[in-house]
Design a protein around this motif. Structure first.
Motif, PDB file in Angstrom:
ATOM      1  N   ASN A 209       7.720  27.197 110.221  1.00  0.00           N
ATOM      2  CA  ASN A 209       9.008  26.728 110.750  1.00  0.00           C
ATOM      3  C   ASN A 209      10.193  27.395 110.064  1.00  0.00           C
ATOM      4  O   ASN A 209      11.181  26.754 109.716  1.00  0.00           O
ATOM      5  N   CYS A 210      10.091  28.689 109.863  1.00  0.00           N
ATOM      6  CA  CYS A 210      11.146  29.429 109.187  1.00  0.00           C
ATOM      7  C   CYS A 210      11.042  30.901 109.584  1.00  0.00           C
ATOM      8  O   CYS A 210      10.029  31.336 110.145  1.00  0.00           O
ATOM      9  N   PRO A 211      12.081  31.715 109.304  1.00  0.00           N
ATOM     10  CA  PRO A 211      12.066  33.124 109.721  1.00  0.00           C
ATOM     11  C   PRO A 211      10.871  33.918 109.228  1.00  0.00           C
ATOM     12  O   PRO A 211      10.433  34.870 109.881  1.00  0.00           O
ATOM     13  N   GLY A 212      10.319  33.556 108.074  1.00  0.00           N
ATOM     14  CA  GLY A 212       9.238  34.342 107.489  1.00  0.00           C
ATOM     15  C   GLY A 212       7.859  34.085 108.053  1.00  0.00           C
ATOM     16  O   GLY A 212       6.891  34.708 107.600  1.00  0.00           O
ATOM     17  N   PHE A 213       7.736  33.222 109.054  1.00  0.00           N
ATOM     18  CA  PHE A 213       6.414  32.800 109.523  1.00  0.00           C
ATOM     19  C   PHE A 213       5.504  33.965 109.933  1.00  0.00           C
ATOM     20  O   PHE A 213       4.400  34.121 109.406  1.00  0.00           O
ATOM     21  N   ILE A 214       5.942  34.795 110.876  1.00  0.00           N
ATOM     22  CA  ILE A 214       5.029  35.820 111.392  1.00  0.00           C
ATOM     23  C   ILE A 214       4.826  36.960 110.386  1.00  0.00           C
ATOM     24  O   ILE A 214       3.728  37.494 110.271  1.00  0.00           O
ATOM     25  N   SER A 215       5.863  37.318 109.647  1.00  0.00           N
ATOM     26  CA  SER A 215       5.731  38.423 108.696  1.00  0.00           C
ATOM     27  C   SER A 215       4.873  38.021 107.504  1.00  0.00           C
ATOM     28  O   SER A 215       4.028  38.805 107.036  1.00  0.00           O
ATOM     29  N   TRP A 216       5.058  36.789 106.982  1.00  0.00           N
ATOM     30  CA  TRP A 216       4.267  36.344 105.838  1.00  0.00           C
ATOM     31  C   TRP A 216       2.795  36.246 106.206  1.00  0.00           C
ATOM     32  O   TRP A 216       1.907  36.668 105.446  1.00  0.00           O
ATOM     33  N   HIS A 217       2.484  35.719 107.378  1.00  0.00           N
ATOM     34  CA  HIS A 217       1.086  35.610 107.773  1.00  0.00           C
ATOM     35  C   HIS A 217       0.470  36.980 108.060  1.00  0.00           C
ATOM     36  O   HIS A 217      -0.737  37.163 107.857  1.00  0.00           O
ATOM     37  N   ARG A 218       1.256  37.949 108.514  1.00  0.00           N
ATOM     38  CA  ARG A 218       0.714  39.312 108.641  1.00  0.00           C
ATOM     39  C   ARG A 218       0.329  39.840 107.266  1.00  0.00           C
ATOM     40  O   ARG A 218      -0.738  40.441 107.117  1.00  0.00           O
TER      41      ARG A 218
ATOM     42  N   GLU B  77      18.040  37.220 112.098  1.00  0.00           N
ATOM     43  CA  GLU B  77      17.440  36.620 110.900  1.00  0.00           C
ATOM     44  C   GLU B  77      17.184  37.642 109.802  1.00  0.00           C
ATOM     45  O   GLU B  77      16.649  37.304 108.742  1.00  0.00           O
ATOM     46  N   SER B  78      17.585  38.895 110.026  1.00  0.00           N
ATOM     47  CA  SER B  78      17.298  39.964 109.065  1.00  0.00           C
ATOM     48  C   SER B  78      17.842  39.685 107.680  1.00  0.00           C
ATOM     49  O   SER B  78      17.263  40.115 106.681  1.00  0.00           O
ATOM     50  N   ASN B  79      18.964  38.976 107.596  1.00  0.00           N
ATOM     51  CA  ASN B  79      19.588  38.702 106.302  1.00  0.00           C
ATOM     52  C   ASN B  79      19.332  37.284 105.819  1.00  0.00           C
ATOM     53  O   ASN B  79      19.992  36.811 104.896  1.00  0.00           O
ATOM     54  N   SER B  80      18.372  36.588 106.436  1.00  0.00           N
ATOM     55  CA  SER B  80      18.093  35.208 106.035  1.00  0.00           C
ATOM     56  C   SER B  80      17.467  35.168 104.652  1.00  0.00           C
ATOM     57  O   SER B  80      16.694  36.033 104.258  1.00  0.00           O
ATOM     58  N   THR B  81      17.839  34.151 103.888  1.00  0.00           N
ATOM     59  CA  THR B  81      17.368  34.014 102.514  1.00  0.00           C
ATOM     60  C   THR B  81      16.617  32.704 102.343  1.00  0.00           C
ATOM     61  O   THR B  81      16.572  31.865 103.230  1.00  0.00           O
ATOM     62  N   GLY B  82      16.030  32.537 101.173  1.00  0.00           N
ATOM     63  CA  GLY B  82      15.237  31.353 100.904  1.00  0.00           C
ATOM     64  C   GLY B  82      16.095  30.149 100.559  1.00  0.00           C
ATOM     65  O   GLY B  82      17.172  30.266  99.991  1.00  0.00           O
ATOM     66  N   ASP B  83      15.607  29.004 100.908  1.00  0.00           N
ATOM     67  CA  ASP B  83      16.278  27.749 100.601  1.00  0.00           C
ATOM     68  C   ASP B  83      15.232  26.654 100.740  1.00  0.00           C
ATOM     69  O   ASP B  83      14.081  26.907 101.052  1.00  0.00           O
TER      70      ASP B  83
ATOM     71  N   PHE C 167      11.938  27.100 102.704  1.00  0.00           N
ATOM     72  CA  PHE C 167      12.447  27.759 103.911  1.00  0.00           C
ATOM     73  C   PHE C 167      12.496  29.235 103.570  1.00  0.00           C
ATOM     74  O   PHE C 167      13.382  29.694 102.867  1.00  0.00           O
ATOM     75  N   TRP C 168      11.508  29.979 104.057  1.00  0.00           N
ATOM     76  CA  TRP C 168      11.352  31.373 103.679  1.00  0.00           C
ATOM     77  C   TRP C 168      12.140  32.276 104.612  1.00  0.00           C
ATOM     78  O   TRP C 168      11.890  32.317 105.808  1.00  0.00           O
ATOM     79  N   GLY C 169      13.080  33.023 104.027  1.00  0.00           N
ATOM     80  CA  GLY C 169      13.857  33.976 104.796  1.00  0.00           C
ATOM     81  C   GLY C 169      13.230  35.355 104.777  1.00  0.00           C
ATOM     82  O   GLY C 169      12.285  35.632 104.026  1.00  0.00           O
ATOM     83  N   ILE C 170      13.772  36.248 105.585  1.00  0.00           N
ATOM     84  CA  ILE C 170      13.271  37.624 105.640  1.00  0.00           C
ATOM     85  C   ILE C 170      13.504  38.350 104.317  1.00  0.00           C
ATOM     86  O   ILE C 170      12.730  39.223 103.921  1.00  0.00           O
TER      87      ILE C 170
ATOM     88  N   GLY D  99       3.315  47.390  95.028  1.00  0.00           N
ATOM     89  CA  GLY D  99       3.146  46.796  96.343  1.00  0.00           C
ATOM     90  C   GLY D  99       3.168  45.290  96.379  1.00  0.00           C
ATOM     91  O   GLY D  99       3.142  44.697  97.463  1.00  0.00           O
ATOM     92  N   ASN D 100       3.218  44.639  95.217  1.00  0.00           N
ATOM     93  CA  ASN D 100       3.204  43.184  95.213  1.00  0.00           C
ATOM     94  C   ASN D 100       4.585  42.565  95.337  1.00  0.00           C
ATOM     95  O   ASN D 100       4.716  41.462  95.871  1.00  0.00           O
ATOM     96  N   TYR D 101       5.604  43.236  94.832  1.00  0.00           N
ATOM     97  CA  TYR D 101       6.959  42.702  94.955  1.00  0.00           C
ATOM     98  C   TYR D 101       7.636  43.382  96.144  1.00  0.00           C
ATOM     99  O   TYR D 101       8.006  44.547  96.085  1.00  0.00           O
ATOM    100  N   LYS D 102       7.750  42.646  97.233  1.00  0.00           N
ATOM    101  CA  LYS D 102       8.407  43.183  98.425  1.00  0.00           C
ATOM    102  C   LYS D 102       8.830  42.030  99.317  1.00  0.00           C
ATOM    103  O   LYS D 102       8.435  40.876  99.103  1.00  0.00           O
ATOM    104  N   THR D 103       9.638  42.342 100.312  1.00  0.00           N
ATOM    105  CA  THR D 103      10.086  41.356 101.287  1.00  0.00           C
ATOM    106  C   THR D 103       9.504  41.714 102.654  1.00  0.00           C
ATOM    107  O   THR D 103       8.792  42.706 102.809  1.00  0.00           O
ATOM    108  N   ALA D 104       9.847  40.910 103.663  1.00  0.00           N
ATOM    109  CA  ALA D 104       9.365  41.163 105.026  1.00  0.00           C
ATOM    110  C   ALA D 104       9.942  42.438 105.621  1.00  0.00           C
ATOM    111  O   ALA D 104       9.495  42.881 106.682  1.00  0.00           O
TER     112      ALA D 104
END
Length: 349
Positions: free
Chosen positions: A65-74, A263-269, A276-279, A319-324
């Motif tokens: 239920n947040c912007p990061g849903f599809i990218s995090w699961h990929r 949502e490209s600039n969405s951040t965590g909260d 709430f995971w942002g991109i 490769g471990n520290y990265k964003t969507a």
């Protein structure tokens, strides 16, 4: 089709040999453990198998239920596929097409396959699957006597990944999934979404219904990744995103700076007590417990997970520290319905 060509396919259409290798890989991953120098009673726990680490990752991060849903699961699927390949290098993370009843699904050659037979995923009938979900809390919550001291934190009952339950439950609905019904969008409607935001909303609705259709562990977001079938479901989620990305006339969907639209600039909260995971949120737990900063928003209920935490500190590996926005996330894996030349994911364990 060629075993080992790197293409993710409808799991019902691959050979029994490949399905057997998939099950063997899951079993072997459950025999290999992280953090052998630490204790099972530590927090975060040591001696967690590579398989049950998947449940540890998913229920602790809870990216829904947040912007990061599809990218995090990929990212999670890509990493799991890489783990499978450490056991059998020819494997790919195939998918379940949720338009079909997995208990009676076409093998593409005129036959029918039951994915829940004894040779593959095991029974999914709730009349023979004993076990109660009553002991599972509706919201996963770590006991934190000292809120700022992780050494005092403890797992609730049934959630220590180093001492997992020995059984899982399923309760599959009879017949085909209700795709196209009032709560389950059709694939074509999902793929006709004009924006990333619309696509995410529709795909997550379908994803939620797919979890409920299989039921049991898969019906609870905090324990769904104890069931190997969940990765076939999530590979299908990712497949639909891949098809959407490759639609003609939409090169922006392959561009990290454009694919997520507004949502490209969405951040965590924190929203309603959950992350709430942002991109722009570092992908967790792989980026490490301390990766959240005021610049990207603070995920207040993020949990430390080994080996991406002290003393192993593998969050510092390449490769471990990265964003969507990372190219390894935006570049899609190759599917039989969305083929391309290859994807750059690959991880060190």
């Amino acid at each position: 089709m060629v075993l080992g060509d790197g293409i993710r396919r409808n799991i019902a259409t691959v050979s029994k040999e490949e399905r057997d290798l998939f099950i063997d890989a899951v079993k072997q991953l459950n025999r290999i453990q992280y953090n052998l120098t630490s204790s099972k009673t530590d927090f975060p726990a040591g001696h967690v198998s590579y398989w049950f680490k998947q449940d540890d990752i998913h229920q602790s991060s809870h990216v829904h239920n947040c912007p990061g849903f599809i990218s995090w699961h990929r990212e999670m699927c890509n990493r799991y596929e890489s783990l499978l390949r450490t056991i059998h290098s020819e494997l790919s993370l195939h998918y379940w097409d949720w338009n079909c009843d997995p208990s009676a699904i076409s093998d593409g050659q005129g036959g029918v396959v039951n994915l829940f037979d004894a040779d593959f995923m095991g029974n999914a009938d709730d009349t023979v699957n004993e076990g109660s979900m009553a002991a599972i809390p509706p919201i996963f919550s770590i006991d934190k006597p000292g809120p700022n001291d992780t050494s005092t934190w403890r797992y609730p009952s049934n959630f220590n990944p180093a001492d997992p339950p020995k059984t899982l439950t399923r309760g599959k609905s009879a017949g085909r999934p209700a795709v196209g019904g009032p709560r389950w969008p059709k694939d074509e409607d999902i793929l006709n979404a004009n924006t990333s935001e619309q696509f995410r909303a529709l795909i997550e609705r379908a994803h939620n219904q797919a979890h409920g259709y299989i039921g049991g562990n898969l019906g609870n977001p905090h324990i769904s990744f104890r069931d190997p079938f969940v990765f076939l479901l999530h590979s299908n989620v990712d497949r639909l995103w891949a098809i959407w990305q490759l639609q003609p006339g939409h090169v922006e969907r392959l561009d990290p700076n454009q694919v997520y639209n507004t949502e490209s600039n969405s951040t965590g909260d924190v929203e309603i007590g959950r992350p709430f995971w942002g991109i722009l949120s570092p992908l967790e737990p792989w980026a490490g417990f301390t990766a959240q900063t005021t610049a990207t928003g603070i995920i207040k209920n993020l949990l430390p997970i080994r080996p991406w935490f002290a003393p192993e500190n593998k969050e510092h590996m390449t490769g471990n520290y990265k964003t969507a926005l990372d190219v390894s996330v935006v570049t899609l894996p190759s599917y039989d319905t969305a083929p391309h030349s290859g994807s750059p994911h690959g991880y060190q364990y």
